[in-house]
Design a protein around this motif. Structure first.
Motif, short mmCIF file in Angstrom:
data_model
loop_
_atom_site.label_atom_id
_atom_site.label_comp_id
_atom_site.label_asym_id
_atom_site.label_seq_id
_atom_site.Cartn_x
_atom_site.Cartn_y
_atom_site.Cartn_z
N ARG A 50 0.83 -1.21 0.00
CA ARG A 50 0.00 0.00 0.00
C ARG A 50 0.86 1.25 0.00
O ARG A 50 0.60 2.22 -0.73
N SER A 51 1.90 1.27 0.82
CA SER A 51 2.73 2.46 0.97
C SER A 51 3.50 2.76 -0.31
O SER A 51 3.59 3.92 -0.74
N ILE A 52 4.06 1.73 -0.93
CA ILE A 52 4.84 1.94 -2.15
C ILE A 52 3.92 2.30 -3.32
O ILE A 52 4.27 3.13 -4.17
N ALA A 53 2.71 1.73 -3.34
CA ALA A 53 1.74 2.09 -4.38
C ALA A 53 1.35 3.57 -4.30
O ALA A 53 1.00 4.18 -5.32
N ASN A 54 1.43 4.14 -3.09
CA ASN A 54 1.06 5.55 -2.90
C ASN A 54 2.23 6.52 -2.99
O ASN A 54 2.05 7.73 -2.87
N LEU A 55 3.46 5.98 -3.17
CA LEU A 55 4.63 6.86 -3.24
C LEU A 55 4.62 7.68 -4.52
O LEU A 55 4.23 7.20 -5.59
N ASP A 56 5.10 8.92 -4.40
CA ASP A 56 5.45 9.70 -5.58
C ASP A 56 6.89 9.33 -5.90
O ASP A 56 7.83 9.81 -5.25
N LEU A 57 7.08 8.43 -6.86
CA LEU A 57 8.40 7.85 -7.09
C LEU A 57 9.44 8.91 -7.42
O LEU A 57 10.60 8.80 -7.01
N GLY A 58 9.05 9.93 -8.15
CA GLY A 58 10.01 10.97 -8.51
C GLY A 58 10.49 11.76 -7.31
O GLY A 58 11.66 12.15 -7.22
N GLN A 59 9.60 12.01 -6.34
CA GLN A 59 9.94 12.79 -5.17
C GLN A 59 10.56 11.95 -4.07
O GLN A 59 11.45 12.39 -3.34
N SER A 60 10.08 10.71 -3.89
CA SER A 60 10.48 9.89 -2.75
C SER A 60 11.88 9.32 -2.90
O SER A 60 12.60 9.18 -1.92
N TYR A 61 12.27 8.98 -4.14
CA TYR A 61 13.58 8.36 -4.33
C TYR A 61 14.66 9.44 -4.44
O TYR A 61 15.12 9.77 -5.53
N ASN A 62 15.01 9.95 -3.27
CA ASN A 62 16.07 10.93 -3.16
C ASN A 62 17.39 10.16 -3.08
O ASN A 62 17.70 9.54 -2.05
N TRP A 63 18.17 10.19 -4.14
CA TRP A 63 19.35 9.31 -4.18
C TRP A 63 20.46 9.78 -3.27
O TRP A 63 21.30 8.97 -2.85
N GLY A 64 20.45 11.06 -2.90
CA GLY A 64 21.39 11.50 -1.86
C GLY A 64 21.06 10.87 -0.52
O GLY A 64 21.95 10.39 0.19
N MET A 65 19.78 10.84 -0.19
CA MET A 65 19.33 10.19 1.04
C MET A 65 19.66 8.70 1.04
O MET A 65 20.20 8.17 2.01
N MET A 66 19.36 8.04 -0.09
CA MET A 66 19.61 6.60 -0.18
C MET A 66 21.10 6.29 -0.10
O MET A 66 21.52 5.35 0.59
N SER A 67 21.89 7.09 -0.78
CA SER A 67 23.35 6.86 -0.76
C SER A 67 23.91 7.05 0.64
O SER A 67 24.77 6.27 1.08
N ALA A 68 23.45 8.08 1.33
CA ALA A 68 23.94 8.34 2.69
C ALA A 68 23.59 7.18 3.61
O ALA A 68 24.43 6.71 4.39
N PHE A 69 22.33 6.72 3.53
CA PHE A 69 21.90 5.63 4.42
C PHE A 69 22.70 4.36 4.15
O PHE A 69 23.22 3.72 5.08
N TYR A 70 22.80 3.95 2.89
CA TYR A 70 23.44 2.68 2.59
C TYR A 70 24.96 2.75 2.71
O TYR A 70 25.60 1.73 2.98
N ALA A 71 25.54 3.93 2.55
CA ALA A 71 26.97 4.07 2.81
C ALA A 71 27.25 3.83 4.29
O ALA A 71 28.20 3.11 4.65
N GLY A 72 26.40 4.40 5.17
CA GLY A 72 26.56 4.17 6.60
C GLY A 72 26.40 2.70 6.95
O GLY A 72 27.16 2.15 7.76
N ALA A 73 25.42 2.04 6.33
CA ALA A 73 25.19 0.61 6.59
C ALA A 73 26.39 -0.23 6.18
O ALA A 73 26.84 -1.12 6.91
N LEU A 74 26.94 0.05 4.99
CA LEU A 74 28.05 -0.75 4.48
C LEU A 74 29.33 -0.52 5.28
O LEU A 74 30.12 -1.45 5.49
N VAL A 75 29.55 0.72 5.72
CA VAL A 75 30.72 0.99 6.57
C VAL A 75 30.60 0.23 7.89
O VAL A 75 31.56 -0.39 8.38
N ALA A 76 29.39 0.25 8.50
CA ALA A 76 29.18 -0.49 9.74
C ALA A 76 29.40 -1.99 9.52
O ALA A 76 29.97 -2.69 10.38
N PHE A 77 28.94 -2.50 8.39
CA PHE A 77 29.13 -3.91 8.04
C PHE A 77 30.62 -4.26 7.96
O PHE A 77 31.08 -5.25 8.55
N ALA A 78 31.37 -3.43 7.26
CA ALA A 78 32.81 -3.69 7.10
C ALA A 78 33.55 -3.61 8.43
O ALA A 78 34.39 -4.47 8.74
#
Length: 315
Positions: A50-78
């Motif tokens: 339901r939530s993804i069906a209601n997303l504004d894909l152009g606005q919600s997928y902020n690649w700076g936000m995604m990159s920051a989050f997953y960079a932090g996750a991968l550094v913690a993993f390493a």
């Protein structure tokens, strides 16, 4: 103090209620398993769809936000893998411990905390992160584990990778995510919304998802009694609650200059304790289970205070 009382405590009181009734024997292990099966296999996938069906894909997928989050996750993993190796753990054990540092409880804790703090309209960034969270991180974890286990054996990583991808695509959460994208594409192309009865049925299931999952999570955490492995547990807790969100906040704010909503979603999602999936991953491979289970319990308890701190820092 009002943030702690109004935003954080209601979420943890539901979780704590599940813990207490399991501890007192008022809710059996079979009942906890049944509730979690309902939540994770049915209600939560419907919530995601339901939530993804209601997303504004152009606005919600902020690649700076995604990159920051997953960079932090991968550094913690390493760091988690390297730290576990430095403590004398085997390669597979180290990957399982690193996975606990990698996999935040983005859905069962991240969504209700963000919603209570900033309102339902602030969740689009959370769901954008969640839409690739389980598929991406499980694939990374499985590939790393298989690479370590098969090192020197000559086994092909291509076949391992394909098996990992097939396994990930069959999980209920990923099916819910893909269903949400399918609904979004279908309604966009046809111009017709979902039929009203179907939409209302999805709303009813979605409304049950988080309360049921939080209550069930409390019952599950009762089983994870902390035992030994103090240094490894402390490392996982510190990387999950402090290092991951600190890297995410710094990159999102200073490097990518994301907007306020994206900064909140990325940082708070990164600040969550390891999810139960961290233990499930360790259990699949039969290594690092005690560390993963204890870290999930202890980090979840300590996150009451660390989330309070991140809410104070965020605009």
């Amino acid at each position: 103090m009002s943030v702690l009382i109004d935003v954080i405590l209601p979420v943890f009181l539901v979780l704590g209620f599940g813990y207490v009734v399991a501890w007192r024997g008022l809710f059996s292990e079979a009942a906890v398993d049944g509730l979690m099966r309902f939540a994770q296999n049915f209600a939560v996938p419907v919530l995601l769809a339901r939530s993804i069906a209601n997303l504004d894909l152009g606005q919600s997928y902020n690649w700076g936000m995604m990159s920051a989050f997953y960079a932090g996750a991968l550094v913690a993993f390493a760091i988690g893998i390297a730290g576990a190796r430095a403590m004398g753990r085997t390669g597979p054990e180290s990957v399982a411990i690193g996975f606990a540092c990698l996999f935040s409880n983005s859905l069962l804790l991240g969504v209700p905390i963000t919603e209570r703090a900033y309102g339902a309209d602030a969740l689009s960034g959370n769901f954008a992160i969640i839409s690739i969270h389980a598929p991406l991180l499980y694939t990374i974890g499985i590939l790393t584990m298989e690479g370590v286990r098969n090192h020197g054996t000559g086994a092909g990583l291509g076949r391992v990778g394909m098996n990992a991808l097939v396994g990930v695509m069959r999980t209920p959460l990923v099916i819910g995510i893909l269903t949400g994208f399918a609904i979004k594409i279908a309604t966009t192309l046809t111009g017709y919304p979902l039929p009203h009865p179907l939409r209302e049925a999805m709303n009813m299931m979605a409304q049950a998802a988080l309360p049921a999952a939080l209550f069930g999570l409390g019952g599950v955490l009762y089983r994870y009694r902390p035992e030994g492995d103090t240094r490894a547990i402390a490392m996982v807790t510190g990387l999950s609650l402090l290092v991951h969100p600190a890297i995410t906040y710094s990159l999102a704010h200073f490097a990518f200059h994301v907007d306020t909503n994206a900064l909140r979603s990325a940082t708070l999602t990164g600040a969550m304790a390891p999810g139960v999936n961290a233990y499930l991953f360790a259990n699949i491979y039969g290594v690092g289970r005690r560390v993963a289970a204890s870290a999930v319990l202890i980090a979840t308890a300590l996150s009451i205070l660390t989330i309070w701190g991140w809410l104070a820092i965020l605009p």
